[in-house]
Design an enzyme around this catalytic site. Sequence first.
Site, short mmCIF file in Angstrom:
data_model
loop_
_atom_site.label_atom_id
_atom_site.label_comp_id
_atom_site.label_asym_id
_atom_site.label_seq_id
_atom_site.Cartn_x
_atom_site.Cartn_y
_atom_site.Cartn_z
N ASP A 39 36.54 42.39 -10.63
CA ASP A 39 37.90 42.88 -10.37
C ASP A 39 38.77 42.59 -11.59
O ASP A 39 38.79 41.47 -12.09
CB ASP A 39 38.46 42.17 -9.13
CG ASP A 39 39.93 42.47 -8.90
OD1 ASP A 39 40.38 43.57 -9.26
OD2 ASP A 39 40.62 41.59 -8.35
N ASN A 41 42.19 44.15 -11.73
CA ASN A 41 43.61 44.38 -11.44
C ASN A 41 44.17 43.45 -10.37
O ASN A 41 45.30 43.61 -9.92
CB ASN A 41 43.86 45.84 -11.04
CG ASN A 41 43.13 46.23 -9.76
OD1 ASN A 41 42.49 45.40 -9.10
ND2 ASN A 41 43.21 47.50 -9.40
N ASP A 43 43.39 42.89 -7.18
CA ASP A 43 43.49 43.26 -5.76
C ASP A 43 42.32 42.74 -4.94
O ASP A 43 42.22 43.02 -3.74
CB ASP A 43 43.63 44.78 -5.60
CG ASP A 43 42.39 45.55 -6.08
OD1 ASP A 43 41.44 44.91 -6.59
OD2 ASP A 43 42.39 46.79 -5.94
N ASP A 47 36.25 47.00 -9.80
CA ASP A 47 36.70 48.30 -10.28
C ASP A 47 35.91 48.73 -11.51
O ASP A 47 35.11 47.96 -12.06
CB ASP A 47 38.21 48.27 -10.56
CG ASP A 47 38.64 47.04 -11.34
OD1 ASP A 47 38.07 46.82 -12.43
OD2 ASP A 47 39.53 46.31 -10.89
N ASP A 116 25.30 57.17 -7.26
CA ASP A 116 24.85 57.47 -5.91
C ASP A 116 25.25 58.88 -5.51
O ASP A 116 26.38 59.31 -5.75
CB ASP A 116 25.46 56.47 -4.92
CG ASP A 116 24.41 55.57 -4.30
OD1 ASP A 116 23.48 56.12 -3.67
OD2 ASP A 116 24.51 54.34 -4.43
N ASP A 223 21.06 58.93 -1.69
CA ASP A 223 21.13 58.17 -0.44
C ASP A 223 20.44 58.94 0.70
O ASP A 223 20.70 60.13 0.90
CB ASP A 223 22.59 57.92 -0.10
CG ASP A 223 22.78 57.00 1.09
OD1 ASP A 223 22.40 55.82 0.97
OD2 ASP A 223 23.29 57.48 2.13
N GLU A 284 16.38 57.58 -1.92
CA GLU A 284 16.17 56.62 -0.84
C GLU A 284 15.40 57.34 0.25
O GLU A 284 15.80 58.42 0.70
CB GLU A 284 17.51 56.11 -0.32
CG GLU A 284 17.36 55.01 0.71
CD GLU A 284 18.69 54.57 1.30
OE1 GLU A 284 18.79 53.41 1.71
OE2 GLU A 284 19.63 55.40 1.37
N HIS A 356 21.81 46.75 -2.00
CA HIS A 356 23.05 46.52 -1.26
C HIS A 356 22.86 46.52 0.25
O HIS A 356 23.76 46.13 0.99
CB HIS A 356 24.08 47.59 -1.63
CG HIS A 356 23.67 48.97 -1.24
ND1 HIS A 356 22.65 49.65 -1.88
CD2 HIS A 356 24.11 49.80 -0.27
CE1 HIS A 356 22.49 50.83 -1.32
NE2 HIS A 356 23.36 50.95 -0.33
N ASP A 357 21.69 46.96 0.73
CA ASP A 357 21.41 46.99 2.16
C ASP A 357 20.45 45.89 2.61
O ASP A 357 20.16 45.79 3.80
CB ASP A 357 20.79 48.34 2.54
CG ASP A 357 21.80 49.48 2.54
OD1 ASP A 357 23.00 49.21 2.74
OD2 ASP A 357 21.39 50.64 2.34
#
Length: 619
Positions: A39, A41, A43, A47, A116, A223, A284, A356-357
Amino acid sequence: MTAEQREFLAGSIRTNGASENPWWANAVVYQIYPRSFQDTNGDGIGDLRGIISRLDYLADLGVDVIWLSPVYKSPQNDYGYDISDYQDIDPMFGTLYDMDDLIQAVHQRGMRIIIDLVVNHTSDEHAWFEASRKGTMPYADWYWWRPAKEGHTPGVPGSEPNNWGSDFGGSAWEYSPERGEYYLHSFSEKQPDLNWENPAVRQAVYDMMNWWMNRGIDGFRMDVITLISKPVEADGELPDGVPGEDGYANAQIVMADGPRLDEFLKEMRQQVFEGREGFLTVGEAPGITPARNQAITDPANNELDMLFLFHHVEFDARGSKWNPLPLDIVPLKRIMASEQEAVKESGWASLFFNNHDQPRVVSRWGDTTTEQLRSLSAKALALVLHMHRGTPYIYQGEELGMTNAGFTAFDQYRDIESLDLYKLRVLAMKLSTHDQMLDALGRRSRDNARTPMQWDSSTFGGFTEEDAASVPWLPVNPNKRIINAVDEQRDPNSVLAFYKELIHLRHTNPVVSAGGWTLLDGDDERVYSFERSLEGFDLSDTTELSRVVVVANLTGHTAHIPPQTAAALGLDPVAFPVEASGMSIDEENLLISNYPRPQTASTLLTGRLAPWEAFAYQL
């Protein structure tokens, strides 16, 4: 990476008499989950500028390709896998200009970037679906719309068109009062499935893909691409499937590898990639067998370059992933062997344990009870994966040996799959108790992979500013104090240093990148071993070393080098300790080891493997 290594990477060798290796066959891919990478910025969400700021780290690691999880405009119901605009960047990640800068910065460092592609479904806030829901032409049949089951009242439970279930729990059908029909969603109700039977849908997808390729990306990770062809009957109906424990037929099982999948993939190849060079397509592939992987990835068939198969990350559970089982390496070896054997003559394999899964593999199959065992087991698992034949994929933080999140309360989770399945399994269907489901989430929730990247030991792990207003979207794992990039970059014995060695081997050793693969001692319950070979390739000016034997004790106990493995190493399996036979071991032929080389040389002489000991020996 040197110029010579880059030349090798580009495809300067031939494999087992087959055609010249494509560039991606000798590459290593690194997956970035943008929300959790860096990150800039304040938040609390990663990003594109954050990714740019960390590219030198990735170049130093030695990877060749960056795979970027979705950064398109999205309501973020499924954290970006629900896309509302394919040709814009979500403001939380930046702008299209930031994306252009990222593409350029990646290329300047000699790497490639793939993004992706999520085209089995869109967001229900996509303009296409909003028009389809109203029945507006030409979008009326761009999605799968069906009336209620005959004789049933629309919108009432049990009236859905068939018994298909969403992968996130419950029915895969959602009633729309506005249209008076149900729409199909393989995942969240906010992710309606596109109707690929409609040629206009396919053309819109291909136009979008060409737009991105013309913008400078180098390909796509696609995906759940093997779900795009639905099993439509001759009369246009979608048949019931075999129900599971929740009463629904799992959508990924019912829809996988549909009747027109090959046709659609060939058409995509022709419409988007024909005439282009240097691209990569990886799909995938839930529900795809190793044999089908061979057909889809065979270059002669003009479909995809490689697929992600899932059998090897699904076998360690009973019924569903929410009933996890301890690692049994015998079935793991058999599954991996079937995937390797299927592409022995043609096609290609992708190699992964993490994404990520998936939960963090060192927590799933390794040992995190002590820091020493975490490091050893992370290296052993990495060695086993990277020394297979195929293209390895590293998920962010894997190269540090990052672990599962360690959440202890349900309200710490953010993942829609975890939240929805808890409601279904615990509250609605009473399939699990609260404590059972909390334990299952701790082991298998996708949030385990999505905690912020651990760059340093500071409060937020260097992921975002240490400011009261800058709280990460998902808690940082407290073990950032001992597992972080800054500390591991200083430690020559770190997991990070080990990954650099593995990547270097793939870039410089043709046996590793292109050699054949043979499983050894498949029934051994502790040792995972195999041989790689490349007959007749002159590795050096003076010596032909065309075989590599990989040995890994994947337990926390001592183990013996089993018979086939000993024989492959040139040792007499009945003559340990080897000193008595007059044999000797050349430490220079130890390509890599997660223990000190003298200790591994001793292992070869005595035949006894230390806990989690793993090495590769070249002959």
